[in-house]
Scaffold this active site. Structure first.
Site, PDB file in Angstrom:
ATOM      1  N   ASN A   1       0.789  -1.237   0.000  1.00  0.00           N
ATOM      2  CA  ASN A   1       0.000   0.000   0.000  1.00  0.00           C
ATOM      3  C   ASN A   1       0.820   1.287   0.000  1.00  0.00           C
ATOM      4  OD1 ASN A   1       0.758  -0.628   2.636  1.00  0.00           O
ATOM      5  ND2 ASN A   1      -0.989   0.434   3.503  1.00  0.00           N
TER       6      ASN A   1
ATOM      7  N   GLU B   1       2.468  -6.867  11.881  1.00  0.00           N
ATOM      8  CA  GLU B   1       1.717  -5.601  11.803  1.00  0.00           C
ATOM      9  C   GLU B   1       0.597  -5.847  10.812  1.00  0.00           C
ATOM     10  OE1 GLU B   1       2.312  -3.191  13.779  1.00  0.00           O
ATOM     11  OE2 GLU B   1       4.304  -3.742  14.502  1.00  0.00           O
TER      12      GLU B   1
ATOM     13  N   CYS C   1      -3.760   0.505   6.339  1.00  0.00           N
ATOM     14  CA  CYS C   1      -4.143  -0.315   7.497  1.00  0.00           C
ATOM     15  C   CYS C   1      -4.917   0.533   8.481  1.00  0.00           C
ATOM     16  CB  CYS C   1      -2.896  -0.883   8.156  1.00  0.00           C
ATOM     17  SG  CYS C   1      -1.656   0.351   8.523  1.00  0.00           S
TER      18      CYS C   1
ATOM     19  N   GLU D   1       6.160  -0.826  15.394  1.00  0.00           N
ATOM     20  CA  GLU D   1       7.144  -0.440  14.385  1.00  0.00           C
ATOM     21  C   GLU D   1       7.318   1.066  14.427  1.00  0.00           C
ATOM     22  OE1 GLU D   1       6.382  -2.225  10.478  1.00  0.00           O
ATOM     23  OE2 GLU D   1       8.071  -3.452  11.141  1.00  0.00           O
TER      24      GLU D   1
HETATM   25  P1  NAD Z   1      -1.164  -9.907   2.209  1.00  0.00           P
HETATM   26  O1  NAD Z   1      -1.204 -10.508   3.564  1.00  0.00           O
HETATM   27  O2  NAD Z   1      -1.911 -10.545   1.123  1.00  0.00           O
HETATM   28  O3  NAD Z   1       0.349  -9.827   1.688  1.00  0.00           O
HETATM   29  C1  NAD Z   1       1.355  -9.154   2.391  1.00  0.00           C
HETATM   30  C2  NAD Z   1       2.702  -9.716   1.964  1.00  0.00           C
HETATM   31  O4  NAD Z   1       2.766 -11.064   2.382  1.00  0.00           O
HETATM   32  C3  NAD Z   1       2.946  -9.730   0.467  1.00  0.00           C
HETATM   33  O5  NAD Z   1       4.301  -9.466   0.225  1.00  0.00           O
HETATM   34  C4  NAD Z   1       2.598 -11.147   0.088  1.00  0.00           C
HETATM   35  O6  NAD Z   1       3.244 -11.575  -1.075  1.00  0.00           O
HETATM   36  C5  NAD Z   1       3.094 -11.890   1.289  1.00  0.00           C
HETATM   37  N1  NAD Z   1       2.469 -13.202   1.536  1.00  0.00           N
HETATM   38  C6  NAD Z   1       1.243 -13.628   1.186  1.00  0.00           C
HETATM   39  N2  NAD Z   1       1.061 -14.907   1.588  1.00  0.00           N
HETATM   40  C7  NAD Z   1       2.199 -15.285   2.210  1.00  0.00           C
HETATM   41  C8  NAD Z   1       2.638 -16.466   2.863  1.00  0.00           C
HETATM   42  N3  NAD Z   1       1.875 -17.534   2.932  1.00  0.00           N
HETATM   43  N4  NAD Z   1       3.863 -16.477   3.403  1.00  0.00           N
HETATM   44  C9  NAD Z   1       4.657 -15.394   3.365  1.00  0.00           C
HETATM   45  N5  NAD Z   1       4.309 -14.252   2.756  1.00  0.00           N
HETATM   46  C10 NAD Z   1       3.094 -14.195   2.192  1.00  0.00           C
HETATM   47  O7  NAD Z   1      -1.586  -8.404   2.395  1.00  0.00           O
HETATM   48  P2  NAD Z   1      -1.680  -7.236   1.290  1.00  0.00           P
HETATM   49  O8  NAD Z   1      -2.946  -7.386   0.546  1.00  0.00           O
HETATM   50  O9  NAD Z   1      -0.404  -7.099   0.554  1.00  0.00           O
HETATM   51  O10 NAD Z   1      -1.768  -5.983   2.253  1.00  0.00           O
HETATM   52  C11 NAD Z   1      -2.922  -5.554   2.839  1.00  0.00           C
HETATM   53  C12 NAD Z   1      -2.905  -5.840   4.320  1.00  0.00           C
HETATM   54  O11 NAD Z   1      -1.765  -5.271   4.946  1.00  0.00           O
HETATM   55  C13 NAD Z   1      -4.088  -5.234   5.018  1.00  0.00           C
HETATM   56  O12 NAD Z   1      -4.598  -6.156   5.942  1.00  0.00           O
HETATM   57  C14 NAD Z   1      -3.480  -4.044   5.719  1.00  0.00           C
HETATM   58  O13 NAD Z   1      -4.240  -3.568   6.812  1.00  0.00           O
HETATM   59  C15 NAD Z   1      -2.166  -4.574   6.120  1.00  0.00           C
HETATM   60  N6  NAD Z   1      -1.218  -3.514   6.454  1.00  0.00           N
HETATM   61  C16 NAD Z   1      -0.870  -3.337   7.773  1.00  0.00           C
HETATM   62  C17 NAD Z   1      -0.011  -2.301   8.145  1.00  0.00           C
HETATM   63  C18 NAD Z   1       0.387  -2.098   9.597  1.00  0.00           C
HETATM   64  O14 NAD Z   1       1.356  -1.412   9.846  1.00  0.00           O
HETATM   65  N7  NAD Z   1      -0.327  -2.672  10.561  1.00  0.00           N
HETATM   66  C19 NAD Z   1       0.502  -1.460   7.157  1.00  0.00           C
HETATM   67  C20 NAD Z   1       0.142  -1.666   5.821  1.00  0.00           C
HETATM   68  C21 NAD Z   1      -0.726  -2.697   5.496  1.00  0.00           C
END
Ligand code: NAD
Length: 475
Positions: free
Chosen positions: A153, A251, A285, A451
């Site tokens: 994001n 996170e 997020c 973080e």
């Molecule tokens: P996602 O969980 O689909 O993917 C995040 C990352 O994890 C990507 O790089 C993806 O390739 C990887 N991934 C997916 N499956 C995996 C697995 N089995 N093993 C290891 N890695 C894997 O999330 P997204 O759609 O990329 O991001 C959106 C989410 O991120 C939302 O839930 C958002 O709230 C959260 N987010 C949280 C914060 C925070 O600081 N709390 C900040 C930004 C985004």
């Protein structure tokens, strides 16, 4: 700005194609055209990157914190010099306006400068002892190899929030960026080399989560997995990494609420609600995906909000698949009785655009109230009192951020005390954390780590207690 046709891995300072020989298409969210292709990496590529990190880490950890801080500063300054290029990459990868991408580049720079300062600070503690002539102090130890996995994001802050503190603390790292933003991660890691980060200290492995990401999580020699992404993925990572007792920092998502009391400055509340719900197409997020409004001002606030949303310039969401998921969730909510006040439809034309969407008449128990859509969709709820509002806000699997709009100090403090969240904002948006502020959530939003801020150092290092006995003969 030139984006290469093929975005490789970066291992030991060298661009490396994937062992599979396969490349994945990356499309531009703004118009659906092909931006580039990224390496489809698997366990073999991850292993090469982890070995490179393992080899480079001891010498890196031998450098003093001041030296590592100086190199981190060089990287931050280089990023500042190249902010236009960095922002153009991010704008192309995500479809967000250049202005927003520039702001994110600046935030990443600030994180680097903040972490660099730790080179000459990084305070520990001294404490007392029961024995005479004994001095007890603490020192930070690097963990070894850090696996850094992140969402798409805000690509530059996402990598900056992890990579700067990870390497500053003396670790070597393997980054697995989101498959949606391969270019900015490579750009960042190449800048790191230019800034003097030794080859092998910051490696990048591109590819899919279930392939490259999972292989990194499962790798025996990864000492820490630091993950930013969805709760579902985070849960899986925590389970897998727990098998070898690796440290895990998660996170995760949010279903953040912005509460508007009957004594709020409504114009200010509307302005912040719009920014919190819809900036970055709601792909934050900390997005305000729930807006909880006191009955007495509900109708006025709703009309102002819908009016404001109709003036917004829609930004694309990251992919066609993400857009389809959002549309399906909206349709299910409407079929279940939700009223669509605005939006809810795919916009005509190229790219992946969903009009800013506001729904009302939903219950806190409905699926749409409890799941994060990570898009420009927000829900309106009516409440009779602050305590009702707090109960509704807390009736959620998530607990990342929350905001309250009120003129009452008492209400503001009660909301701050009683709301289950890691960040509270009074009279502002649900987002807005800065590099020196620890960020993270409770419940399904994280596992207690923070973080950014100096709290980030606790993620990337272990504390060691050192006992110095000045003269054993005297004890
Ligand atoms: P996602 O969980 O689909 O993917 C995040 C990352 O994890 C990507 O790089 C993806 O390739 C990887 N991934 C997916 N499956 C995996 C697995 N089995 N093993 C290891 N890695 C894997 O999330 P997204 O759609 O990329 O991001 C959106 C989410 O991120 C939302 O839930 C958002 O709230 C959260 N987010 C949280 C914060 C925070 O600081 N709390 C900040 C930004 C985004």
């Amino acid at each position: 700005m030139m984006i290469r046709d093929e975005i490789p891995n970066l291992i030991e300072g060298e661009p490396v194609p994937p062992l599979s020989g396969e490349w994945l298409d990356k499309l531009c969210p703004a118009d659906g055209t092909l931006l580039c292709r990224l390496a489809r990496s698997g366990a073999g590529d991850v292993d090469a990157a982890v070995q490179a990190a393992r080899t480079a880490q001891p010498a890196w950890a031998e450098r003093t914190p001041v030296e590592r801080g100086d190199i981190v500063r060089e990287l931050a300054l280089l990023l500042r010099e190249r902010r236009d290029e960095a922002a153009e990459i991010v704008a192309a990868e995500t479809g967000k306006p250049l202005e927003l991408a520039l702001g994110e580049a600046d935030a990443a720079v600030e994180m680097g400068l903040f972490v660099a300062g730790e080179g000459r600070r990084s305070y520990g503690r001294t404490t007392t002892a029961s024995m005479k002539h004994r001095t007890v102090l603490t020192m930070r130890q690097p963990l070894g190899v850090a696996g850094l996995i992140m969402s798409f994001n805000t690509p530059l802050p996402n990598i900056a929030w992890k990579a700067f503190p990870a390497i500053f603390c003396g670790n070597a790292a393997v980054v697995k960026p989101s498959e949606e933003v391969p270019v900015s991660a490579l750009f960042f890691a190449e800048l790191a080399l230019e800034a003097g980060v030794p080859a092998g200290v910051l490696n990048v492995v591109q590819g899919l989560g279930a392939e490259a990401g999972a292989a990194l999580v499962e790798h025996e020699e990864v000492d820490l997995v630091s993950f930013t992404g969805s709760a579902a993925t985070g849960r899986w990572i925590n389970e897998r990494a727990a098998r070898r007792l690796a440290k895990v920092c998660l996170e995760l998502g949010g279903k953040n609420a912005l509460v508007v009391c009957d004594d709020a400055d409504l114009e200010n509340a509307v302005r912040w609600a719009l920014a919190s719900a819809f900036s970055n197409a709601g792909q934050r997020c900390a997005a305000a995906s729930r807006i909880v409004v006191f009955e007495d001002v509900y109708d006025v606030f709703r009309d102002l909000l819908v009016n404001g949303a109709s003036d917004l310039q829609p930004e694309p969401v990251i992919s066609d698949a993400a857009l389809e998921r959002m549309l399906e969730a909206i349709d299910r909510a409407v079929a279940g009785g939700a009223r669509r006040l605005i939006g809810g439809e795919r916009l005509a034309g190229p790219g992946f655009h969903l009009a800013p969407t506001i729904l009302e008449n939903v219950s806190p128990q409905d699926e749409i109230s409890r799941t994060e859509l990570f898009g420009p969709v927000t829900l309106l709820y009516r409440v009779g009192s602050l305590d009702d509002a707090i109960a509704l806000v807390n009736d959620s699997p998530y607990g990342l951020t929350g905001a309250v709009h009120t003129a009452s100090l008492h209400r503001a403090m009660r909301f701050a005390e009683k709301t289950e969240a890691g960040v509270i904002v009074v009279n502002g948006g649900t987002h807005g954390s800065e590099p020196h502020m620890g960020f993270g959530g409770v419940k399904d939003s994280g596992t207690g780590w923070r973080e950014a801020g100096i709290e980030a150092l606790d993620v990337y290092s272990d504390w060691k207690i050192v006992n110095l006995i000045a003269d054993p003969a005297l004890t």
